[in-house]
Design a protein around this motif. Structure first.
Motif, PDB file in Angstrom:
ATOM      1  N   LEU A  82      32.771  38.679  49.965  1.00  0.00           N
ATOM      2  CA  LEU A  82      33.837  37.943  49.284  1.00  0.00           C
ATOM      3  C   LEU A  82      33.223  37.182  48.120  1.00  0.00           C
ATOM      4  CD1 LEU A  82      36.744  36.555  49.229  1.00  0.00           C
ATOM      5  CD2 LEU A  82      35.719  34.811  50.712  1.00  0.00           C
ATOM      6  N   LEU A  83      33.758  37.383  46.914  1.00  0.00           N
ATOM      7  CA  LEU A  83      33.270  36.683  45.721  1.00  0.00           C
ATOM      8  C   LEU A  83      34.416  35.896  45.120  1.00  0.00           C
ATOM      9  CD1 LEU A  83      30.975  38.049  42.904  1.00  0.00           C
ATOM     10  CD2 LEU A  83      33.086  36.840  42.316  1.00  0.00           C
ATOM     11  N   THR A  89      39.517  36.167  43.338  1.00  0.00           N
ATOM     12  CA  THR A  89      39.074  36.240  44.728  1.00  0.00           C
ATOM     13  C   THR A  89      38.914  37.717  45.051  1.00  0.00           C
ATOM     14  OG1 THR A  89      40.208  34.185  45.323  1.00  0.00           O
ATOM     15  CG2 THR A  89      39.669  35.693  47.123  1.00  0.00           C
ATOM     16  N   ILE A  90      37.659  38.165  45.171  1.00  0.00           N
ATOM     17  CA  ILE A  90      37.339  39.591  45.174  1.00  0.00           C
ATOM     18  C   ILE A  90      36.724  39.974  46.508  1.00  0.00           C
ATOM     19  CG2 ILE A  90      36.009  41.402  44.008  1.00  0.00           C
ATOM     20  CD1 ILE A  90      35.828  39.328  41.606  1.00  0.00           C
ATOM     21  N   HIS A 123      41.405  41.123  43.845  1.00  0.00           N
ATOM     22  CA  HIS A 123      40.793  42.417  43.552  1.00  0.00           C
ATOM     23  C   HIS A 123      40.081  42.931  44.796  1.00  0.00           C
ATOM     24  CE1 HIS A 123      41.061  40.374  39.636  1.00  0.00           C
ATOM     25  NE2 HIS A 123      41.198  41.579  39.112  1.00  0.00           N
ATOM     26  N   VAL A 124      40.138  44.239  44.991  1.00  0.00           N
ATOM     27  CA  VAL A 124      39.364  44.922  46.023  1.00  0.00           C
ATOM     28  C   VAL A 124      38.558  46.016  45.345  1.00  0.00           C
ATOM     29  CG1 VAL A 124      39.442  46.392  48.055  1.00  0.00           C
ATOM     30  CG2 VAL A 124      40.995  44.439  47.892  1.00  0.00           C
ATOM     31  N   ARG A 150      44.336  44.099  42.846  1.00  0.00           N
ATOM     32  CA  ARG A 150      44.077  45.322  42.085  1.00  0.00           C
ATOM     33  C   ARG A 150      42.954  46.069  42.802  1.00  0.00           C
ATOM     34  NH1 ARG A 150      43.960  47.121  36.561  1.00  0.00           N
ATOM     35  NH2 ARG A 150      43.921  49.392  36.756  1.00  0.00           N
ATOM     36  N   HIS A 151      43.180  47.329  43.129  1.00  0.00           N
ATOM     37  CA  HIS A 151      42.214  48.119  43.876  1.00  0.00           C
ATOM     38  C   HIS A 151      41.414  49.007  42.942  1.00  0.00           C
ATOM     39  CE1 HIS A 151      45.306  47.013  46.848  1.00  0.00           C
ATOM     40  NE2 HIS A 151      44.322  47.053  47.730  1.00  0.00           N
ATOM     41  N   MET A 152      40.109  49.115  43.190  1.00  0.00           N
ATOM     42  CA  MET A 152      39.223  49.908  42.344  1.00  0.00           C
ATOM     43  C   MET A 152      38.237  50.684  43.210  1.00  0.00           C
ATOM     44  SD  MET A 152      38.368  47.142  39.347  1.00  0.00           S
ATOM     45  CE  MET A 152      39.450  45.734  39.074  1.00  0.00           C
ATOM     46  N   ILE A 153      37.952  51.914  42.785  1.00  0.00           N
ATOM     47  CA  ILE A 153      37.013  52.783  43.497  1.00  0.00           C
ATOM     48  C   ILE A 153      36.404  53.728  42.473  1.00  0.00           C
ATOM     49  CG2 ILE A 153      38.751  54.546  44.052  1.00  0.00           C
ATOM     50  CD1 ILE A 153      37.389  54.850  46.808  1.00  0.00           C
TER      51      ILE A 153
END
Length: 301
Positions: A82-83, A89-90, A123-124, A150-153
């Motif tokens: 967790l950042l 808040t990521i 964000h994830v 917001r999801h990122m991969i």
């Protein structure tokens, strides 16, 4: 300035033998205005051969014994990072959710110890699509559990898990992995951001392609005077992966490529002195890499 403190230690992770102590919120790093915590999603329960299969048996068992681990079953912790930087808040990965193993899927409880809810996550960022990293994406209604995020991969990782041929090529033992990843990624297909190697998904966070464990696995480098590398599973344990990074592991989808990635990364991390955060490393997963003997050692703290 880089500091670390331990807090909020809770009791055992699951009601089963050999389960490690769970650290709900295990460790904190502060980097200027940025705070990084590791949160427990619980632990996995794996046959030792899942990781050690294919390794020289006597040598592998000798390494395992030095770490006081059982020869037949391993219970690696699952550390979600967790950042928080004052604006964002990521989460890096989202744990297993309720559908993988009963000893895992505890992230919501860990967030609660930080006075956070799933709605607070902005964000994830996913390292890869294996169940213990991705399957916590959806709630019991198959809607995104983190509704405001917001999801990122990685592009390569997304392409692999959404390819209709993957269930036919991944092998019978991982067929459920493919089905589960495809179903979950389909829910966010219209909104997910796909990342390239060296791209910055957010300012100061750099995606690093670290393939082998999965085809498009990403680590994430938190840039700054004291850089931090969030590893995911490109370095997947604190014993054989460090002492013999050149050995192929049964946990990796492309064992030879994963070994090459692991060896090169450990060499760099030891030389640069970066802080690392490993998803399956002990004591909250935060530490550094030191050279030792023919290989390396994980030093928590």
């Amino acid at each position: 300035m880089l500091t670390r403190r331990h807090f909020l230690t809770a009791s055992a992770a699951a009601a089963m033998p050999l389960a490690p102590r769970r650290l709900w919120a295990a460790s904190t790093l502060t980097l200027g205005e940025t705070r990084i915590d590791t949160l427990s999603d619980g632990n996995l329960v794996l046959p030792a051969d899942f990781i050690l299969g294919g390794m020289p048996e006597a040598e592998a068992q000798a390494i395992i014994a030095r770490y006081g681990l059982p020869a037949d079953q391993l219970t690696p912790p699952c550390n979600v990072t967790l950042l928080r930087d004052g604006t964002n808040t990521i989460l890096f990965d989202v744990g297993s959710g309720p559908d993988f193993q009963p000893s895992a899927g505890k992230l919501a409880e860990a967030l609660a110890t930080m006075d956070l809810t799933v709605e607070d996550v902005t964000h994830v960022l996913f390292t890869h699509g294996h169940p213990d990293h991705l399957w916590g994406l959806l709630d019991e209604f198959d809607e995104p559990l983190f509704p405001n995020a917001r999801h990122m991969i990685g592009q390569a990782e997304y392409d692999y898990w959404t390819d209709p041929e993957t269930p036919n090529t991944i092998g019978e033992a991982r067929a459920a992995f493919a089905a589960g990843a495809s179903r979950r990624l389909a829910v966010i297909a219209d909104s997910v951001r796909l990342l390239a190697d060296a791209e910055e998904p957010l300012p100061g966070i750099i995606a690093r392609l670290t393939p082998g464990h999965t085809p498009g696995h990403l680590a994430y480098e938190i840039a700054g005077p004291a850089p931090v590398m969030i590893l995911g599973d490109c370095i997947g344990n604190h014993h054989v992966a460090f002492e013999r990074p050149d050995w192929a592991s049964g946990s990796d989808q492309d064992p030879a490529l994963a070994a090459a990635t692991r060896a090169a990364l450990l060499d760099r991390l030891a030389a640069d002195g970066h802080t690392i955060i490993g998803f399956h490393l002990p004591e909250g997963g935060i530490g550094r890499v030191e050279r030792g003997g023919a290989g390396y050692h994980f030093v928590p703290g």
